[in-house]
Design an enzyme around this catalytic site. Structure first.
Site, PDB file in Angstrom:
ATOM      1  N   CYS A  88       0.904  -1.263   0.115  1.00 42.34           N
ATOM      2  CA  CYS A  88      -0.122   0.021   0.111  1.00 42.34           C
ATOM      3  C   CYS A  88       0.957   1.195   0.028  1.00 42.34           C
ATOM      4  O   CYS A  88       2.073   0.872  -0.105  1.00 42.34           O
ATOM      5  CB  CYS A  88      -0.848   0.022   1.193  1.00 42.34           C
ATOM      6  N   ALA A  89       0.376   2.450   0.191  1.00 45.24           N
ATOM      7  CA  ALA A  89       1.114   3.642   0.285  1.00 45.24           C
ATOM      8  C   ALA A  89       2.040   3.731   1.151  1.00 45.24           C
ATOM      9  O   ALA A  89       3.370   3.846   0.944  1.00 45.24           O
ATOM     10  CB  ALA A  89       0.153   4.722   0.142  1.00 45.24           C
TER      11      ALA A  89
END
Length: 376
Positions: free
Chosen positions: A72-73
């Site tokens: 994910c980020a």
């Protein structure tokens, strides 16, 4: 159930040399714009918000006997999804520590080769962005070319090698990433070199890097020879190291050529780009090994993870070096180009010293691929 996080360094080893399956839980637009890629990497995108109710719906799409990395980020969402997968009975599931932000910053040093008088040259691969920088080492001294923002990679490597960095050089004013050149030079009390034609708006002092400049690394006289090679920028300068390697900056890549539009001067700089590639480079020794400042595809890496090619081979295989018609060349390098790098105007301003974003702002500005080539 406890799951294991993989550091960006460990992920880089897998991406470069092993098989890996990635479940990317960022939103679709971010995934399409920029994702982790490798020769033996497969990935799917399932946004985190679609998995809040559970992961049963995606289990059939996941491999049974392969490492699965959830990405994910920043980390949190991937950790949550990885835990869900582990509870559902999926083994060998991991998450990326620090998320894509950490992936964007990791730099891996790889030895390119030995120099004639006992030195060595190393390529530093910022795997997440395809940025390539270099360290030339000789007899206790080192020079760094096209440093990325995370200068700790060069400091720690120099310490391991028992050498002192004395010179830091940028081939041009970068627009895709924040240069660590000035910061590194200041920290090690060395000399920072920058082409003056790219430095007309900078607000700091530097040593002008012009054609004919020869920088010596170590008493063994490993020379770095500067060659003016405009086209990507008006000041772009290439380096010949030890009569063996051509550090081409963003002028020439293994699979493409540099784009001339990142300073808004595409039409003005097309002729410079063609002259550099088709005349200046053509007049150099064709046995030179080209070491570019970027790459776009993992296919450009060899089995050791190095991005390089002989100049003579590129004049045969690189499409950008084989456009005979000048009008067609102009069209190729000015029309239908890939999207410009994220925040490239702010990055140029930062590299000029005109703005001073904090660490988190710099990280955000650099998120995404490099996009310095005419063709991605």
């Amino acid at each position: 159930m406890s799951i294991v996080g993989l550091q960006a360094k460990d992920v880089a080893e897998k991406v470069l040399f092993e098989e890996l399956f990635i479940l990317d839980v960022r939103n679709e637009a971010d995934y399409v714009d920029w994702k982790i890629e490798g020769k033996q990497v497969a990935s799917i995108n399932k946004p985190y918000f679609d998995l809040l109710e559970g992961v049963d719906g995606i289990l059939a799409e996941l491999p049974k006997n392969q490492d699965i990395l959830v990405v994910c980020a920043k980390e949190g969402s991937s950790m949550f999804v990885a835990e869900q997968l582990a509870e559902a009975g999926i083994e060998n599931v991991y998450y990326l520590v620090g998320g894509m932000k950490a992936w964007s910053e990791y730099v891996k040093p790889i030895k390119v080769g030995n120099l004639k008088d006992g030195g060595s040259i190393y390529q530093f691969n910022r795997v997440g962005k395809g940025c390539l920088s270099y360290m030339v080492v000789s007899n206790g001294e080192a020079a760094v070319i096209d440093s990325v923002r995370t200068i700790e990679a060069y400091e720690s490597f120099a310490k391991e090698q028992g050498v002192v960095i004395t010179n830091v050089l940028d081939t041009h004013l970068h627009a895709d990433h924040i240069s660590g050149g000035r910061k590194l030079a200041e920290k090690i009390n060395g000399t920072y070199w920058l082409p003056p034609k790219d430095a007309e708006e900078v607000v700091f002092s530097y040593e002008p890097l012009v054609e004919g400049t020869v920088i010596t690394v170590g008493t063994t006289k490993i020379d770095i020879q500067a060659i003016y090679s405009p086209g990507h920028t008006i000041g772009s300068t290439s380096f010949i190291v030890d009569d063996s390697y051509l550090l081409s900056g963003d002028i020439l890549f293994v699979d493409s050529i540099g784009r001339p539009d990142l300073a808004g001067k595409a039409e003005d700089w097309v002729s410079d780009l063609r002259t550099t590639l088709y005349k200046r480079y053509k007049a150099l020794s064709q046995e030179l090994i080209v070491l570019p400042a970027h790459y776009s595809k993992v296919s450009e890496l060899d089995e050791q993870g190095v991005v390089s090619a002989k100049l003579k081979d590129l004049f045969v295989e690189n499409a950008g070096l084989n456009i005979e018609d000048e009008a067609e060349f102009r069209k190729t390098v000015t029309e239908n180009l890939p999207p410009q790098p994220n925040a490239y105007q702010e990055i140029r301003q930062t590299n000029m010293g005109k703005i001073n974003p904090n660490e988190e702002e710099q990280r955000e500005m650099e998120i995404g691929p490099n996009r310095c080539a005419v063709h991605e």
